[in-house]
Design a protein around this motif. Structure first.
Motif, short mmCIF file in Angstrom:
data_model
loop_
_atom_site.label_atom_id
_atom_site.label_comp_id
_atom_site.label_asym_id
_atom_site.label_seq_id
_atom_site.Cartn_x
_atom_site.Cartn_y
_atom_site.Cartn_z
N ASN A 102 0.85 -1.20 0.00
CA ASN A 102 0.00 0.00 0.00
C ASN A 102 0.88 1.25 0.00
O ASN A 102 2.12 1.15 -0.05
CB ASN A 102 -0.98 -0.04 1.18
CG ASN A 102 -0.26 -0.13 2.50
OD1 ASN A 102 0.39 0.82 2.93
ND2 ASN A 102 -0.32 -1.29 3.15
N ASP A 124 -7.42 0.05 0.23
CA ASP A 124 -8.32 -0.82 0.99
C ASP A 124 -9.42 -1.35 0.06
O ASP A 124 -10.08 -0.58 -0.63
CB ASP A 124 -8.94 -0.01 2.13
CG ASP A 124 -9.59 -0.90 3.16
OD1 ASP A 124 -8.96 -1.90 3.55
OD2 ASP A 124 -10.73 -0.60 3.56
N LEU A 139 -6.53 -2.84 4.47
CA LEU A 139 -5.53 -2.09 5.24
C LEU A 139 -5.87 -2.18 6.72
O LEU A 139 -7.02 -1.93 7.12
CB LEU A 139 -5.48 -0.63 4.79
CG LEU A 139 -5.21 -0.38 3.30
CD1 LEU A 139 -4.78 1.07 3.06
CD2 LEU A 139 -4.15 -1.31 2.73
N MET A 149 -1.17 -4.58 6.41
CA MET A 149 -2.43 -4.90 5.76
C MET A 149 -2.63 -6.41 5.82
O MET A 149 -1.72 -7.16 6.20
CB MET A 149 -2.46 -4.39 4.32
CG MET A 149 -1.45 -5.01 3.39
SD MET A 149 -1.60 -4.31 1.71
CE MET A 149 -0.71 -5.53 0.75
#
Ligand code: FEO
Length: 394
Positions: A102, A124, A139, A149
């Protein structure tokens, strides 16, 4: 294949029975595993890596599953080096691998390892199709770092949970809960949670809420067994610990140089037992490692701390435990305290400061004595124990 978790999902983690201390702090009498998983589909995905010390074993395990096929994706659920340590070596062996993480992940990868190249930045709820397997990313910041995550594989219902639901203890042969003796892992889970994740109760609760409706058939954590038969139990343990819920019982943590403070601790313990408290755990702070003391404080509702005054302050080993408790933002504990001194009493004042900072419910009056305990001090200690016995059983 011996490595199968479910379908085409394989366990390729390693065991560390060499390190004495996890994070160079926490004892590993039973070792620890660094778990990694390989999804062998049209596209091949590796979920997390292992400590770099074990890369050779790791690579052997990967090749045992996929031979010389390249890995397409490396999913990084968590960047702490016990899991990310092999990223640069993997990149060397699989130069075209796409790293999946992420927004928070890639700065850490470059910062720690200088690794750049193909990236897939996920948000997410984003998904990734591998063929038969479809991955969704969730996440879960601060379980246990900001970039953490979790990855859910829909076809088999497998949750790759990072540190969550993990425990200390190497895997001795099998890795699936239904096929191994789990006795050592339950206490090791409480110790792992309290030592490593303990500060992050609120993020753990948020993650549990977020993932609560997923049809989970297996939990693949980064440490300890793969949970298939015990999913409800494991989630229950993490739920309880992250809400700082505790069992009836009292932990007495004391420091003592010449035994006088210890004598008062013994009086309190005996009276707790007289009052029917079965779970009384005593830790001489100079002998018990903080790792085990913290685990017991997470487990039991009552905490009684005592020590002599030292250099006009708390006995240093008690001060370290006090800091460890405060750093974890522990809640919902009942606190009693006591102290001793030779010419100027400070320990009890400092423990009063701790009581205020921790916001624990203070039980009875503190007990303070000069030189050695007298009849009045024994009576006060027994009164503290009686009151503690009442509050931990309500
Ligand atoms: Fe097992 Fe937070 O690393």
């Amino acid at each position: 294949m011996k490595t199968v978790v479910k379908g085409n999902i394989h366990y390729v983690g390693v065991n560390d029975r060499q390190k004495h201390l996890f994070e160079n702090m926490w004892p590993l009498p039973n070792g620890v595993s660094y778990n990694s998983y390989l999804i062998n589909d049209d596209k091949i995905a590796l979920v997390d890596t292992v400590d770099a010390c074990y890369f050779e074993t790791f690579l052997y395990k990967i090749k045992r599953v996929i031979g010389d096929r390249p890995i397409d994706y490396l999913i990084i659920n968590h960047m702490e080096p016990d899991h990310s340590g092999s990223i640069s070596l993997l990149k060397h062996y699989y130069p075209n691998i796409t790293i999946v993480g992420n927004r928070q992940t890639f700065g850490m990868i470059e910062g720690y390892y200088g690794v750049t190249g193909e990236q897939l930045v996920v948000k997410d709820g984003d998904t990734l199709e591998l063929g038969r397997h479809k991955l969704t990313f969730y996440l879960t910041p601060m379980v246990h770092w900001p970039e953490t995550m979790m990855t859910f594989e829909e076809t088999e219902g497998v949750l790759f949970s990072g540190d969550a639901f993990g425990c200390f203890g190497a895997l001795n042969g099998g890795f699936i809960d239904s096929k191994i003796n789990l006795d050592i892992y339950w206490d090791e889970m409480v110790r792992y949670y309290s030592n490593i994740v303990g500060k992050y109760g609120s993020p753990v609760q948020k993650a549990l809420e977020k993932l609560g409706s997923l049809p989970i058939q297996a939990i693949c954590s980064t440490h300890g067994p793969v949970w298939v038969e015990n999913i409800a139990k494991v989630v229950g343990i993490y739920d309880k610990l992250s809400r700082y819920e505790a069992e009836p019982g009292v932990v007495i943590v004391y420091g003592s140089m010449y035994g006088h403070t210890e004598q008062l601790a013994e009086v309190i313990a005996e009276e707790l037992s007289n009052q029917g408290v079965k779970n009384v755990v005593m830790h001489n702070v100079s002998k018990s490692h903080a790792s085990y003391i913290l685990a017991d404080i997470f487990k039991y509702k009552g905490l009684i701390m005592g020590c002599p005054t030292y250099n006009g302050q708390l006995y240093p080993a008690i001060e370290a435990i006090v800091n460890n408790i405060l750093h974890r933002d522990m809640k919902n504990r009942c606190l009693g305290y006591f102290g001793s001194f030779t010419w100027a009493g400070t320990a009890v004042k400092r423990l009063a400061d701790f009581a205020e900072k921790s916001k624990f419910e203070v039980v009875n009056n503190p007990v303070e004595f000069k030189h050695s305990m007298k009849e009045a001090d024994i009576a006060n200690a027994e009164a503290l124990a009686k009151e503690m016995a009442i509050v931990v059983s309500r």
